[in-house]
Design an enzyme around this catalytic site. Structure first.
Site, PDB file in Angstrom:
ATOM      1  N   GLY A 374       0.858  -1.178   0.000  1.00 50.57           N
ATOM      2  CA  GLY A 374       0.000   0.000   0.000  1.00 50.57           C
ATOM      3  C   GLY A 374       0.888   1.220   0.000  1.00 50.57           C
ATOM      4  N   GLU A 375       0.739   2.082  -0.997  1.00 49.97           N
ATOM      5  CA  GLU A 375       1.626   3.247  -1.085  1.00 49.97           C
ATOM      6  C   GLU A 375       1.453   4.191   0.104  1.00 49.97           C
ATOM      7  OE1 GLU A 375      -0.753   5.980  -4.263  1.00 49.97           O
ATOM      8  OE2 GLU A 375      -0.279   3.923  -4.798  1.00 49.97           O
ATOM      9  N   ASN A 376       0.365   4.002   0.868  1.00 48.12           N
ATOM     10  CA  ASN A 376       0.175   4.806   2.076  1.00 48.12           C
ATOM     11  C   ASN A 376       0.959   4.257   3.265  1.00 48.12           C
ATOM     12  OD1 ASN A 376      -1.739   2.653   1.811  1.00 48.12           O
ATOM     13  ND2 ASN A 376      -2.845   3.426   3.571  1.00 48.12           N
ATOM     14  N   SER A 419       7.952   4.493   1.204  1.00 48.81           N
ATOM     15  CA  SER A 419       7.074   3.760   0.300  1.00 48.81           C
ATOM     16  C   SER A 419       7.425   4.051  -1.155  1.00 48.81           C
ATOM     17  CB  SER A 419       5.613   4.138   0.578  1.00 48.81           C
ATOM     18  OG  SER A 419       4.753   3.519  -0.350  1.00 48.81           O
TER      19      SER A 419
END
Length: 555
Positions: A374-376, A419
């Protein structure tokens, strides 16, 4: 403007801290009279104390008072207004707000800023949040002139204010914002990134401000670019805000911070960049109660700290599963998702975009094990929580689509800058994302319809410019039947020559983005019941056909 010392703030004498080891909303820590925060406390340098208001003199050092007798001074302030006053924030300043998903935001500080803060602010944040909450309240207060952000698609009021000329917007790729903040905190004036190279983002011309009649009155300037090893990179200046607002799960009185799950996101990046940093935490404990190895952000970056009293932490998209059931079971989107899931290979690290790409995780082939990023800020995204086995939705564990998720065994969390370092550095094997348009040369448009629809590029520009394989999943035609696969995209590009494969509800195309076969698209699979003539009629560019019999799409 208050500035941070490069060394630790120190104070001699007996502790004035309360004996309670755990500070909560019901027992808020109030600093002793005259000691709101540490900005006035002296620091030690070459055996001499330097301060506008010193509490001790060099003679104390000569008399043998050493470091082991020094008591750390608390950075805790009594309330948000006190912290904001101490920050020196004034009209026209830039404020960085740590967040990605809207509930991981400094609600207490933002509410105080919306109520009594200065005007004409520039806000730097990954997203614009939602209406009437957090950042949404600040925008609605009329105190913001410009936002620097990557995604605003969920804030309808912000979108209206932008298109009517009430707000300026500088769209910047999500990973670029984090990297610019991190560069400022590292003392670097600029960085080079492949994100946005060859697009309107780098070339200039993206609307920054509209007039009240809907006309464009200000556009983005071209950005400097440079070639490295045959690839174009965009130069980005460091982003250093006057004040940063960050939100932590837990803190100690010295400002050391711990985050939880995906709530870390851009908070550390904002903190290292800010000239003055205000932090709020759900829980504050005494200095020394946090294991040093647990601390995610050193207190050296934090100037003033408050206890979070506004802590609603809404869940935007509560998603739950039961016995493996999923919400959609048929239709063109499901057909696309099932076919895209065939691209997963055992051991892959994969990033999935919003919408159809996220659905692919429901159809991972048996025996194939992948790790979803998840890029978050989470590696190892698991399925939606299942209440039947005691799992509940947790707003500190969400995917990039803002949906509640679980974390698999062996998962790890990290900041937004880390990330996107994984992404740009080629550590992610496969990226699947959606699109509005694709061209025959592998161009992708996915973030903006000028004058009509404002979403923002989010992390897509970073993802498609990375070394990973890029697959676009989308329905073959728009709702009005017009083709979405064109000779040349008509919308602003997310990436130029970046797509490896296009999967639609009608077929699968391979893109010769490197020109190894003279460029163009090749039809490699057909959906059941679809003919080549059907595909030609729905596609606004020419394409080649794979040799031999055309395989059917697997679903």
């Amino acid at each position: 403007m208050t500035t941070r010392s490069s060394t630790a703030f120190l104070r001699y004498g007996a502790s004035t801290r309360p004996s309670s080891s755990n500070l909560s909303a019901s027992s808020r820590y109030v600093a002793p009279l005259g000691l709101h925060c540490s900005s006035w406390v002296p620091h030690y340098q070459n055996s001499v104390f330097l301060s506008r208001r010193p509490l001790v003199t060099p003679s104390l050092v000569k008399r043998g008072i050493h470091h082991h007798k020094i008591t750390p001074v608390s950075k805790v302030c009594s309330d948000a207004k006190t912290a904001l006053d101490l920050s020196g924030l004034k009209a026209g300043d830039t404020v960085a707000v740590g967040k990605k998903i809207f509930h991981n935001v400094s609600e207490t500080l933002l509410n105080a800023l919306a109520s009594s803060g200065p005007d004409n602010l520039t806000i730097a944040s990954l997203t614009a949040g939602i209406d009437s909450y957090g950042l949404g309240r600040l925008f609605e207060s009329g105190k913001v002139k410009r936002m620097i952000g990557s995604y605003v698609g969920e804030n309808k009021n912000f979108e209206r204010m932008f298109f009517t000329g009430e707000l300026e917007l500088e769209l910047v790729p999500q990973g670029t914002i984090s990297a610019r903040l991190r560069a400022a905190g590292s003392g670097m004036p600029a960085i080079f990134t492949p994100a946005g190279a060859g697009t309107m983002y780098a070339n200039g011309g993206i609307p920054v401000k509209y007039g009240n009649d809907g006309s464009v009155v200000l556009v983005s300037e071209p950005r400097p670019t440079q070639m490295f090893d045959g690839k174009e990179y965009v130069m980005e200046y460091a982003l250093q805000p006057e004040v940063s607002l960050v939100k932590a799960y837990k803190a100690d009185t010295r400002g050391n911070l711990i985050f939880r799950g995906t709530s870390r996101n851009s908070n550390p990046d904002c903190a290292v960049a800010g000239k003055v940093v205000l932090a709020e935490a759900e829980t504050i404990v005494e200095a020394g109660e946090l294991d040093p190895d647990e601390v995610h952000l050193s207190g050296v970056y934090v100037d003033h700290l408050i206890l979070a009293t506004d802590n609603e932490k809404r869940i935007e998209r509560l998603r739950i599963s039961s016995a493996g059931n999923v919400e959609e079971t048929s239709g063109p989107r499901v057909k696309i998702a099932k076919r895209a899931a065939k691209e997963f290979k055992d051991g892959m690290y994969v990033n999935l975009g919003i919408g159809i790409p996220t659905m692919t995780s429901n159809y991972i082939p048996e025996g194939v094990h992948i790790e979803l990023q998840g890029e978050n800020g989470l590696m190892g995204l698991g399925p939606y929580p299942d209440p039947s086995i005691g799992q509940m939705g947790d707003c500190d564990f969400t995917n990039a689509s803002k949906e509640t998720i679980t974390a698999i065994k062996g998962a790890s969390s990290f900041s937004s800058s880390e990330s996107f370092s994984m992404i740009r550095g080629g550590h992610i094997d496969l990226t699947i994302l959606g699109g509005m348009e694709c061209s025959s040369s592998g161009d992708l448009a996915s973030f903006f319809i000028p004058g009509k629809l404002l979403k923002g590029m989010g992390g897509a520009m970073d993802l498609v410019s990375s070394p990973s394989v890029v697959i676009v999943t989308m329905e073959h035609t728009a709702r009005n039947g017009s083709p979405k696969i064109l000779e040349k995209c008509t919308l602003p590009l997310t990436g130029k020559g970046v797509v490896d494969r296009i999967i639609t509800d009608m077929c699968v195309f391979d893109c010769d983005k490197k020109g190894l076969r003279n460029g163009g698209l090749t039809l490699v699979e057909l959906a059941s019941g679809i003919t080549v003539d059907d595909v030609r009629a729905a596609t606004a560019c020419s394409f080649d056909i794979v040799d031999g019999e055309i395989p059917l799409m697997e679903d």
